[in-house]
Design an enzyme around this catalytic site. Sequence first.
Site, PDB file in Angstrom:
ATOM      1  N   GLY A  15     -21.473 -35.922  21.613  1.00  0.00           N
ATOM      2  CA  GLY A  15     -22.542 -36.882  21.907  1.00  0.00           C
ATOM      3  C   GLY A  15     -21.990 -38.284  22.086  1.00  0.00           C
ATOM      4  O   GLY A  15     -21.145 -38.718  21.315  1.00  0.00           O
ATOM      5  N   ARG A  76     -19.645 -31.305  26.656  1.00  0.00           N
ATOM      6  CA  ARG A  76     -19.501 -30.261  25.644  1.00  0.00           C
ATOM      7  C   ARG A  76     -18.809 -29.102  26.359  1.00  0.00           C
ATOM      8  O   ARG A  76     -19.311 -28.594  27.352  1.00  0.00           O
ATOM      9  CB  ARG A  76     -20.863 -29.877  25.071  1.00  0.00           C
ATOM     10  CG  ARG A  76     -21.459 -31.062  24.284  1.00  0.00           C
ATOM     11  CD  ARG A  76     -22.442 -30.638  23.222  1.00  0.00           C
ATOM     12  NE  ARG A  76     -22.513 -31.639  22.168  1.00  0.00           N
ATOM     13  CZ  ARG A  76     -23.395 -32.640  22.136  1.00  0.00           C
ATOM     14  NH1 ARG A  76     -24.263 -32.802  23.097  1.00  0.00           N
ATOM     15  NH2 ARG A  76     -23.390 -33.496  21.123  1.00  0.00           N
ATOM     16  N   ASP A 107     -17.748 -34.276  14.543  1.00  0.00           N
ATOM     17  CA  ASP A 107     -16.995 -33.233  13.828  1.00  0.00           C
ATOM     18  C   ASP A 107     -16.512 -32.121  14.757  1.00  0.00           C
ATOM     19  O   ASP A 107     -15.419 -31.585  14.551  1.00  0.00           O
ATOM     20  CB  ASP A 107     -17.810 -32.681  12.641  1.00  0.00           C
ATOM     21  CG  ASP A 107     -19.191 -32.203  13.043  1.00  0.00           C
ATOM     22  OD1 ASP A 107     -19.569 -32.409  14.209  1.00  0.00           O
ATOM     23  OD2 ASP A 107     -19.881 -31.618  12.196  1.00  0.00           O
ATOM     24  N   THR A 129     -20.146 -41.443  16.619  1.00  0.00           N
ATOM     25  CA  THR A 129     -21.447 -40.761  16.618  1.00  0.00           C
ATOM     26  C   THR A 129     -22.484 -41.686  15.995  1.00  0.00           C
ATOM     27  O   THR A 129     -22.209 -42.305  14.967  1.00  0.00           O
ATOM     28  CB  THR A 129     -21.397 -39.422  15.849  1.00  0.00           C
ATOM     29  OG1 THR A 129     -22.745 -39.036  15.528  1.00  0.00           O
ATOM     30  CG2 THR A 129     -20.605 -39.501  14.556  1.00  0.00           C
ATOM     31  N   ASP A 131     -24.981 -40.790  14.490  1.00  0.00           N
ATOM     32  CA  ASP A 131     -25.627 -40.141  13.343  1.00  0.00           C
ATOM     33  C   ASP A 131     -25.012 -40.510  11.995  1.00  0.00           C
ATOM     34  O   ASP A 131     -25.637 -40.311  10.958  1.00  0.00           O
ATOM     35  CB  ASP A 131     -25.562 -38.611  13.507  1.00  0.00           C
ATOM     36  CG  ASP A 131     -26.149 -38.162  14.831  1.00  0.00           C
ATOM     37  OD1 ASP A 131     -27.142 -38.772  15.266  1.00  0.00           O
ATOM     38  OD2 ASP A 131     -25.603 -37.226  15.438  1.00  0.00           O
ATOM     39  N   ASP A 133     -22.793 -38.931  10.445  1.00  0.00           N
ATOM     40  CA  ASP A 133     -22.868 -37.685   9.662  1.00  0.00           C
ATOM     41  C   ASP A 133     -21.487 -37.120   9.313  1.00  0.00           C
ATOM     42  O   ASP A 133     -21.349 -35.927   9.083  1.00  0.00           O
ATOM     43  CB  ASP A 133     -23.709 -36.645  10.412  1.00  0.00           C
ATOM     44  CG  ASP A 133     -23.141 -36.302  11.786  1.00  0.00           C
ATOM     45  OD1 ASP A 133     -22.209 -36.989  12.242  1.00  0.00           O
ATOM     46  OD2 ASP A 133     -23.637 -35.350  12.400  1.00  0.00           O
ATOM     47  N   ARG A 175     -29.416 -36.076  13.936  1.00  0.00           N
ATOM     48  CA  ARG A 175     -29.061 -34.653  13.717  1.00  0.00           C
ATOM     49  C   ARG A 175     -29.461 -34.246  12.301  1.00  0.00           C
ATOM     50  O   ARG A 175     -30.583 -34.520  11.896  1.00  0.00           O
ATOM     51  CB  ARG A 175     -27.565 -34.439  13.974  1.00  0.00           C
ATOM     52  CG  ARG A 175     -27.233 -34.448  15.450  1.00  0.00           C
ATOM     53  CD  ARG A 175     -26.363 -33.296  15.874  1.00  0.00           C
ATOM     54  NE  ARG A 175     -25.083 -33.272  15.202  1.00  0.00           N
ATOM     55  CZ  ARG A 175     -23.955 -32.883  15.757  1.00  0.00           C
ATOM     56  NH1 ARG A 175     -23.948 -32.540  17.034  1.00  0.00           N
ATOM     57  NH2 ARG A 175     -22.838 -32.842  15.082  1.00  0.00           N
TER      58      ARG A 175
HETATM   59  P1  ADP Z   1     -19.415 -33.734  18.279  1.00  0.00           P
HETATM   60  O1  ADP Z   1     -17.964 -34.016  18.463  1.00  0.00           O
HETATM   61  O2  ADP Z   1     -20.275 -34.915  18.591  1.00  0.00           O
HETATM   62  O3  ADP Z   1     -19.715 -33.074  16.954  1.00  0.00           O
HETATM   63  P2  ADP Z   1     -19.662 -31.130  19.581  1.00  0.00           P
HETATM   64  O4  ADP Z   1     -19.907 -30.359  18.320  1.00  0.00           O
HETATM   65  O5  ADP Z   1     -20.461 -30.751  20.783  1.00  0.00           O
HETATM   66  O6  ADP Z   1     -19.853 -32.696  19.409  1.00  0.00           O
HETATM   67  O7  ADP Z   1     -18.096 -30.945  19.929  1.00  0.00           O
HETATM   68  C1  ADP Z   1     -17.544 -31.604  21.048  1.00  0.00           C
HETATM   69  C2  ADP Z   1     -16.531 -30.717  21.706  1.00  0.00           C
HETATM   70  O8  ADP Z   1     -15.444 -30.460  20.809  1.00  0.00           O
HETATM   71  C3  ADP Z   1     -17.013 -29.326  22.101  1.00  0.00           C
HETATM   72  O9  ADP Z   1     -17.719 -29.325  23.317  1.00  0.00           O
HETATM   73  C4  ADP Z   1     -15.704 -28.573  22.244  1.00  0.00           C
HETATM   74  O10 ADP Z   1     -15.058 -28.881  23.455  1.00  0.00           O
HETATM   75  C5  ADP Z   1     -14.896 -29.180  21.095  1.00  0.00           C
HETATM   76  N1  ADP Z   1     -15.010 -28.310  19.915  1.00  0.00           N
HETATM   77  C6  ADP Z   1     -16.072 -28.179  19.079  1.00  0.00           C
HETATM   78  N2  ADP Z   1     -15.843 -27.244  18.130  1.00  0.00           N
HETATM   79  C7  ADP Z   1     -14.597 -26.754  18.368  1.00  0.00           C
HETATM   80  C8  ADP Z   1     -13.782 -25.752  17.761  1.00  0.00           C
HETATM   81  N3  ADP Z   1     -14.195 -25.051  16.699  1.00  0.00           N
HETATM   82  N4  ADP Z   1     -12.545 -25.542  18.298  1.00  0.00           N
HETATM   83  C9  ADP Z   1     -12.129 -26.243  19.370  1.00  0.00           C
HETATM   84  N5  ADP Z   1     -12.859 -27.177  20.000  1.00  0.00           N
HETATM   85  C10 ADP Z   1     -14.073 -27.442  19.527  1.00  0.00           C
END
Ligand code: ADP
Length: 354
Positions: A15, A76, A107, A129, A131, A133, A175
């Site tokens: 995000g 994403r 995260d 972020t 949030d 969080d 979130r």
């Molecule tokens: P945020 O970083 O804001 O929490 P996301 O959870 O959508 O947002 O994660 C962002 C991107 O990080 C994902 O689209 C993916 O490319 C990568 N990512 C998330 N989880 C994993 C994972 N377990 N292993 C590898 N890459 C990941």
Amino acid sequence: MEKKFRKIGVLTSGGDAPGMNAAVRSVARAALARGVEVVGIKGGYSGLINDNMIELKPRAVTGIIYQGGTFLYSDRCDEFKTEEGMQKAIATCKKHGIDGIVAIGGDGTFRGATDLSVRGIPTIGIPGTIDNDITATENSIGFDTAMNTVLEMVDRLRDTCESHARCNVVEVMGRGAGDIALNTAMALGAVACVIPECPFDEAACMEKIRTLRADGKRSFLVIVSEGVENFSEGLAKRIQAETGVETKFARLAHVVRGGTPTLTDRVFATKLGVAAVDQLLAGKSNLVMCQQNNKIVAVDILYSQCLDRKYKGTLKEGMLEKFSAEEIAAMDAAIAEKKAEFAELYAIVNDLAR
Ligand code: ADP
């Protein structure tokens, strides 16, 4: 012997958040000042997989410090979670001679950073972020701007609530975290706040609104975190039905994610960017830059993730095995501190609603 860095990459992922651009500028300029080339990877991890990047010379980041969103774009990318996608990303790094990466996001982004780190591409995370969080850090890029945007929007609602003697229930982003809702509820003088972290006494809220209306109070604001799912709209209807106070509902949604970053976010993002580059060039990897006790510190990403999971009650079997008793005790202390802080602020919001 420290590795000699010639080129690093920077990306924004997950995000978006106001202040990400200030962080990219800071990473780029700090690296260039230390004689290291920089590329901006476009569209988060998908830019690594698809070899989509631009060289960041000093002028490439001119005029972005005050811009919301992220000029590197965000995405994403599920392919990055697969071994095949990961290998494509590593091949792109090798092709361009990228010796390390700064990944700005939440995260999920840090899980991706760990996957790169363990496969030989040193990666440092920066929390971006709205949030807030990420339990290991007191602050994250975009949090301050998002809260100020909520204030601006809801102050406007208050004007019209006061004119028409209404209540307004406002749902804000966050979130699963109530940080934005709790802090803005306090700053707005809300009559009540609903967040996932603290139990909400709906009957007491209704009684308070009835009593205050009888005492002549015209307008009421109730701030609800989106983390309390499927609740806010129904609450607005119930307030009107049970108190007789006309009640409107507003969901601020993504309007809170955009806009010019505040001074706090720009300064914070700038400090984090410089610190991340320093860590990378010192040969460190798999760390997330955090604010603790008002200082920028580097925290192991696995530690940060386990702390989050412990806080949210989502730890899986064996996840804490890597940590010493002292580290686990430190996690427990940080969680207790955070919970106590939430309870304290929540009590203040309720106490001052008179
Ligand atoms: P945020 O970083 O804001 O929490 P996301 O959870 O959508 O947002 O994660 C962002 C991107 O990080 C994902 O689209 C993916 O490319 C990568 N990512 C998330 N989880 C994993 C994972 N377990 N292993 C590898 N890459 C990941």
